[in-house]
Enzyme design. Structure first.
Site, short mmCIF file in Angstrom:
data_model
loop_
_atom_site.label_atom_id
_atom_site.label_comp_id
_atom_site.label_asym_id
_atom_site.label_seq_id
_atom_site.Cartn_x
_atom_site.Cartn_y
_atom_site.Cartn_z
CD GLN A 109 -2.47 1.21 2.76
OE1 GLN A 109 -1.91 0.70 3.72
NE2 GLN A 109 -3.62 1.84 2.87
CB SER A 112 1.53 6.97 4.99
OG SER A 112 0.36 6.64 5.67
CB SER A 144 3.87 -3.75 5.75
OG SER A 144 2.56 -3.34 5.55
CD GLU A 227 -4.95 0.54 6.58
OE1 GLU A 227 -5.36 1.60 6.06
OE2 GLU A 227 -3.77 0.33 6.86
CD GLU A 360 -4.92 10.34 18.98
OE1 GLU A 360 -4.50 9.68 18.00
OE2 GLU A 360 -4.67 10.04 20.16
#
Lengths: 390, 362
Positions: A109, A112, A144, A227, A360
């Site tokens: 993936q 990010s 990963s 996910e 959060e």
């Protein structure tokens, strides 16, 4: 499609492909072709168009036959496959799903970035159109399995002149293409489960685009939702769990017990049971075709509990908790939250409230989408991406 | 077995909710009319009573749904105390069929004469105290005093655990005095019950039956606590969307949103646990039912209190007033936390139930 039909298909598969003598990959290909990979997928794509609750029956009937390594294909199975199914062209579905399922092609993936974590939509990796191709430049992180992967699901900026959510396009990245460089990223456990991925002038055919140009944010939502379910989906009864591990240690090692630990263990046991029941109720809702908003909370619950329980375990072990099994810098092929020693479990659990949406951000999602509370005033909403401070 | 609500359960919920919307407002006392409508018209009084005795022959699952709604409205009716606790104590007692018929018809209400805080894990006789406070039997009369009994103020019949089983006493017997106590919970007050040679009818019950009744009630109380917590969350969310400070709805502040998200998650867990307890109790008395009750009470009692406390705090000044109903929920939640065993009592019960023994003595 009902339970009897599933049983018949399983018998036919086993009759034609003896699991004891068939090559494991061959067996998995046959299982896919028989529609017994993921029963709720359409016919011809590894499924039978059946309801989700029949999946566990098929898994149960096929227990002990060759299976794919869940850690190795987790991202393909949990994130890429549902996204390809929802947004892929017929050609993409036929090309990618079968080898994804059999584990012949591993997926990673590419979401990010160093500058785009919780605010993923601010991502800066650029994809520029060049004829029938796209040229990709940028840096991704927390990937990963990148070093094992054949393909990556990639979000990149294709239009910097519109507000951030609207200028993103979703691609399937060829991890063998020139310009893709994978470097291990060492984490607090000592090992490198993740990578940094540098993309320099990587050329991707337009046929690897998933969904419309500029619609990548919507496509990515499907991936992210799946996910969270994959990380926080809960442990069905009977499967190994953190609290089961703790309770076994507690029963076998009376010398470790104290009154304070006892009170806390009982609380943890109740919390684990609450999580198990919440997951069970969620699965019932899914099976009945009424997915509730509970899904968004499961990962939050899991992270909280797993962190508390793993911290408890290190404390319970006292002198043994002072040691650590291995700090050496090495790659790991998959992740097992319950693997290795107590120290590893404690440290790895810290990632549970960060990966796949921080706790959060998940609380914001619950507050805004489930409870309907207003969002914080936004300064980035109608501003072109190129004008945002970075 | 399911953790979801069935269609019939949703219909029952709608009937109760409609009636409460129509006839009840939080904090208003019931002159008996509301309970009559619930007990007779909707038939909640006889839910747990078999059809051959005039009841509905329903299960703990349906009773739990009624309790959710009564909790949501902190309705001052003796459903838990009469139609759940006292009724369950009398179910299966051959000599009590006449009483059950009248309870099912809503003609009378009953109360189980034990302190409301009695834990299902201790003998109710020991919780009744000893010496001067114990209930003593002389011939066919009983004497003694029991404190903190819920539902006694409106009960026609008192069901009193004694060493030989249950003593059934008419509340209007000249030997009975029920003295209401100024109570923390305004919507379910407690009373002191005194017997002075009150005439009693004695019925035998299985050993442990009263404790099982308390555990049954505790398992269903979780659904009331769920209802209380849900009202608190819903009304707090509604208020925070409306209330403006610093030129913004205060519900847009992340500090408050995160607290409400956490509370929502606790309530999601409470619903799963309360449903599980009701479902297990509906299936009969078993080891897994005991575990389900202990887990539900260990969780739901604290969740209702947390929800009510957040409700008061996040309403700001208005939450502290007598005029706003938040205090009724706080008082109910705090009382419910003690009722039928504290969360700690229920956690402790798990020591034996799931084999998590305490420290061994050095």
């Amino acid at each position: 499609m009902d339970a009897t039909a599933v049983r018949e298909r399983v018998s036919a598969l086993l009759a034609e492909h003896d699991p004891a003598t068939t090559d494991p990959t061959e067996f998995l290909r046959a299982r896919f072709d028989a529609g017994l990979a993921w029963l709720y997928f359409p016919v011809g794509l590894g499924g039978l168009g059946a309801s989700r609750d029949l999946q566990s029956l098929a898994d149960q009937l096929l227990r002990g036959t060759p299976d794919n390594d869940p850690g190795r294909i987790a991202i393909g199975l949990g994130m890429a496959a549902p996204t390809i199914l929802a947004f892929g062209t017929e050609e993409q579905k036929r090309r990618f799903l079968r080898p994804l399922y059999t584990g012949e092609e591993v997926w990673c993936q590419l979401f990010s970035e160093p500058g785009a974590g919780s605010d993923l939509a601010s991502l800066a990796t650029r994809a520029v159109r060049d004829g029938d191709e796209w040229v990709v430049d940028g840096q991704k992180v927390w990937t990963s399995g990148a070093h094992l992967s054949r393909w990556g699901i990639l979000v990149a900026r294709t239009d910097p002149d519109v507000p951030k959510h609207r200028g993103i396009t979703y691609f399937i990245c060829d991890m063998h293409a020139p310009g893709v460089e994978v470097r291990p990223l060492r984490q607090i456990t000592g090992e490198a489960e993740f990578n940094e991925v540098f993309l320099t002038g990587v050329r991707l055919s337009d046929e690897l685009r998933l969904g419309e140009i500029g619609d990548g944010w919507r496509v990515a939502q499907t991936t992210l939702m799946n996910e969270r379910v994959a990380i926080g989906g809960g442990t069905p009864r009977g499967r190994r769990s953190m609290i089961g591990l703790l309770a076994d240690t507690w029963r076998e090692r009376p010398e470790l017990r104290s009154h304070d630990l006892h009170q806390r263990l009982l609380k943890l046991w109740v919390d684990s049971e609450i999580m198990r029941l919440t997951g069970a109720r969620l699965r019932e809702q899914l099976a009945a075709g009424h997915p509730g908003p509970e899904g968004s909370g499961m990962k939050l619950l899991f992270a909280q509990l797993h962190q508390e329980a793993s911290g408890f375990e290190v404390e319970l072990l006292r002198d043994e908790g002072l040691g650590y099994d291995d700090w050496s810098f090495r790659r790991s092929d998959g992740v097992d939250f319950l693997g290795r020693g107590a120290g590893y479990r404690y440290l790895r659990a810290k990632g549970n409230s960060i990966e796949g949406g921080t706790s959060e951000i998940l609380r914001n999602i619950v507050a805004e989408r489930v409870l309907g509370l207003p969002s914080e005033p936004r300064v980035d909403k109608d501003v072109p991406w190129k004008d945002l401070p970075r | 077995m399911t953790l979801l609500y069935t269609e019939i359960e949703e219909q029952l919920r709608a009937a109760v909710r409609d009636l409460l919307t129509d006839k009840a407002s939080p904090g208003a006392a019931d002159d008996g009319e509301l309970w009559k409508a619930l007990a007779r018209d909707i038939g909640v009084a006889g839910l747990l009573i078999p059809e051959e005795l005039g009841g509905a022959g329903a299960s703990a699952r349906e009773a739990a749904v009624v309790l959710e709604e009564l909790g949501r409205a902190v309705t001052p009716v003796p459903y838990l105390t009469s139609a759940v606790l006292a009724t369950r104590a009398l179910l299966g007692v051959p000599d009590a069929e006449d009483l059950l018929e009248r309870l099912a018809a809503g003609e009378i209400t009953a109360a189980l004469a034990v302190p409301f805080g009695s834990s299902p894990y201790r003998s109710p006789l020991s919780t009744l105290g000893d010496g001067a406070q114990a209930v003593s039997i002389a011939g066919s009369a009983i004497s003694g005093q029991i404190a903190a009994v819920a539902g006694a103020d409106v009960a026609d019949v008192l069901v009193v655990p004694v060493r030989t089983g249950l003593a059934i006493v008419a509340a209007d017997d000249p030997g009975v005095t029920v003295t209401p106590v100024t109570s923390l919970d305004l919507t379910r007050p407690i009373a002191t019950v005194e017997f002075a040679s009150a005439a009693a009818r004695f019925v035998a019950v299985e050993p442990g039956a009263v404790r099982d009744t308390l555990a049954f009630g505790a398992g269903l109380l979780a659904s009331e606590q769920l209802g209380v917590a849900e009202w608190c969350l819903t009304s707090t969310v509604a208020y925070l969307r409306e209330r403006t400070q610093f030129a913004r709805p205060v519900g847009s502040f992340q500090a408050l949103k995160h607290r409400l998200a956490d509370l929502w998650l606790e309530i999601v867990g409470a619903r799963a646990a309360a449903r599980n307890a009701a479902d297990q109790l509906a299936a009969g008395w078993s080891h897994s039912a005991r575990v389900a009750v202990a887990v539900a009470q260990a969780h739901c009692g604290a969740v209702a209190v947390h929800a009510a406390e957040e409700c008061v705090q996040l309403h700001g000044g208005i939450g502290m007033t007598w005029e706003h109903p938040a205090h009724l929920y706080l008082k109910r939640a705090k009382t419910d936390e003690i009722a039928l065993g504290t969360p700690g009592d229920h956690r402790e019960a798990l020591v034996g139930l799931v084999d998590l023994p305490g420290p061994v003595r050095a």
